[in-house]
Design a protein around this motif. Structure first.
Motif, PDB file in Angstrom:
ATOM      1  N   GLN A   3       0.905  -1.373  -0.082  1.00 52.10           N
ATOM      2  CA  GLN A   3      -0.188   0.002   0.000  1.00 52.10           C
ATOM      3  C   GLN A   3       0.861   1.445   0.198  1.00 52.10           C
ATOM      4  O   GLN A   3       0.542   2.094  -0.646  1.00 52.10           O
ATOM      5  N   PHE A  28     -10.712  14.006   2.209  1.00 56.96           N
ATOM      6  CA  PHE A  28     -11.521  13.221   1.151  1.00 56.96           C
ATOM      7  C   PHE A  28     -12.420  14.231   0.232  1.00 56.96           C
ATOM      8  O   PHE A  28     -12.934  14.088  -0.690  1.00 56.96           O
ATOM      9  N   ASN A  31     -10.339  15.542  -2.269  1.00 58.57           N
ATOM     10  CA  ASN A  31      -9.226  14.735  -2.584  1.00 58.57           C
ATOM     11  C   ASN A  31      -7.737  15.005  -2.770  1.00 58.57           C
ATOM     12  O   ASN A  31      -7.068  15.057  -3.782  1.00 58.57           O
ATOM     13  N   PRO A  56      -8.340   8.939  -8.268  1.00 52.88           N
ATOM     14  CA  PRO A  56      -9.039   8.145  -7.816  1.00 52.88           C
ATOM     15  C   PRO A  56      -8.768   6.560  -7.104  1.00 52.88           C
ATOM     16  O   PRO A  56      -9.177   6.166  -6.122  1.00 52.88           O
ATOM     17  N   VAL A  57      -7.575   5.823  -7.748  1.00 55.21           N
ATOM     18  CA  VAL A  57      -6.828   4.950  -7.130  1.00 55.21           C
ATOM     19  C   VAL A  57      -6.239   5.199  -6.010  1.00 55.21           C
ATOM     20  O   VAL A  57      -6.814   4.455  -4.955  1.00 55.21           O
ATOM     21  N   VAL A  59      -7.454   7.530  -4.059  1.00 57.97           N
ATOM     22  CA  VAL A  59      -8.657   7.919  -2.859  1.00 57.97           C
ATOM     23  C   VAL A  59      -9.177   6.385  -2.251  1.00 57.97           C
ATOM     24  O   VAL A  59      -9.478   6.121  -1.305  1.00 57.97           O
ATOM     25  N   ARG A  60      -9.339   5.696  -3.241  1.00 56.87           N
ATOM     26  CA  ARG A  60     -10.131   4.348  -2.866  1.00 56.87           C
ATOM     27  C   ARG A  60      -9.047   3.713  -2.079  1.00 56.87           C
ATOM     28  O   ARG A  60      -9.348   2.853  -1.185  1.00 56.87           O
ATOM     29  N   LEU A  61      -7.766   3.547  -2.301  1.00 53.86           N
ATOM     30  CA  LEU A  61      -6.955   2.917  -1.355  1.00 53.86           C
ATOM     31  C   LEU A  61      -6.811   3.459   0.086  1.00 53.86           C
ATOM     32  O   LEU A  61      -6.959   2.670   1.019  1.00 53.86           O
ATOM     33  N   GLN A  63      -9.477   5.089   1.380  1.00 49.54           N
ATOM     34  CA  GLN A  63     -10.689   4.878   2.062  1.00 49.54           C
ATOM     35  C   GLN A  63     -10.622   3.455   2.262  1.00 49.54           C
ATOM     36  O   GLN A  63     -11.413   3.039   3.716  1.00 49.54           O
ATOM     37  N   SER A  64      -9.949   2.549   1.687  1.00 50.20           N
ATOM     38  CA  SER A  64      -9.820   1.094   2.224  1.00 50.20           C
ATOM     39  C   SER A  64      -9.251   0.955   3.468  1.00 50.20           C
ATOM     40  O   SER A  64      -9.615   0.163   4.343  1.00 50.20           O
ATOM     41  N   ARG A  67     -11.186   2.168   6.579  1.00 52.25           N
ATOM     42  CA  ARG A  67     -12.099   1.250   7.323  1.00 52.25           C
ATOM     43  C   ARG A  67     -11.427   0.415   8.160  1.00 52.25           C
ATOM     44  O   ARG A  67     -12.146  -0.112   9.021  1.00 52.25           O
TER      45      ARG A  67
END
Length: 179
Positions: A3, A28, A31, A56-57, A59-61, A63-64, A67
């Protein structure tokens, strides 16, 4: 560790910036990552935050990761402790040895790859300088080493003259007397 590498590859951030990144710096809504404390702040006349735009890649990383992560730091080791320069360096050395790569393969090379990809993609020096958090373009000019590549120069000339840029270089047919 993967990551961290993906983050560095997609943002051009310094390894120390990734290791020290805290959730309070991640916005977020817009971004971006906003770092008040960063390496270049010492050489700025008027200290300004370093802003790292997120694709976007990334941002998704993030956010994952968020969590599953309850700490202040974004990137944590498998032991849930913060990464630092030493353990990141140790991890890249181990990966380099397993892969049989030369000793000059370093973690900072991911940042250099970002700069080189920026130049090849046609990003101007000033914009790339801002994206990489350099105080002036002299540091960024280091990444222009690929300027000696013939195909890169030809594509640059076509962009300047607004000529159509071919999607692939023309093939040389060696069977028809090509040199």
């Amino acid at each position: 560790f993967r990551q961290v590498l993906l983050f560095l590859w997609r943002t051009g951030a310094r390894p120390a910036e990734a290791a020290q990144l805290q959730w309070q710096n991640v916005d977020f809504k817009h971004n971006v990552i906003v770092l008040q404390q960063h390496k270049s702040v010492r050489s700025q006349r008027r200290p300004e935050p370093r802003v790292i735009p997120l694709d976007p890649v990334v941002v998704r990383l993030l956010q994952s990761i968020q969590r599953r992560n309850e700490g202040e730091r974004v990137f944590l080791t498998h032991r849930k402790t913060a990464w630092n320069k030493d353990n990141l360096g140790h991890r890249i050395r181990r990966a380099r040895e397993v892969a049989g790569l030369p000793a000059d393969v370093k973690l900072y090379g991911v940042r250099h790859a970002f700069g080189t990809r920026g130049i090849i993609a046609g990003c101007d020096i000033k914009t790339l300088s801002v994206l990489m958090g350099h105080t002036d373009t002299k540091m960024t000019e280091h990444y222009a080493h690929i300027a000696g590549k013939r195909d890169f120069l030809a594509t640059a000339m076509q962009r300047i003259n607004q000529s159509p840029v071919p999607s692939t270089p023309p093939a040389i047919d060696r069977h028809q007397g090509g040199e």
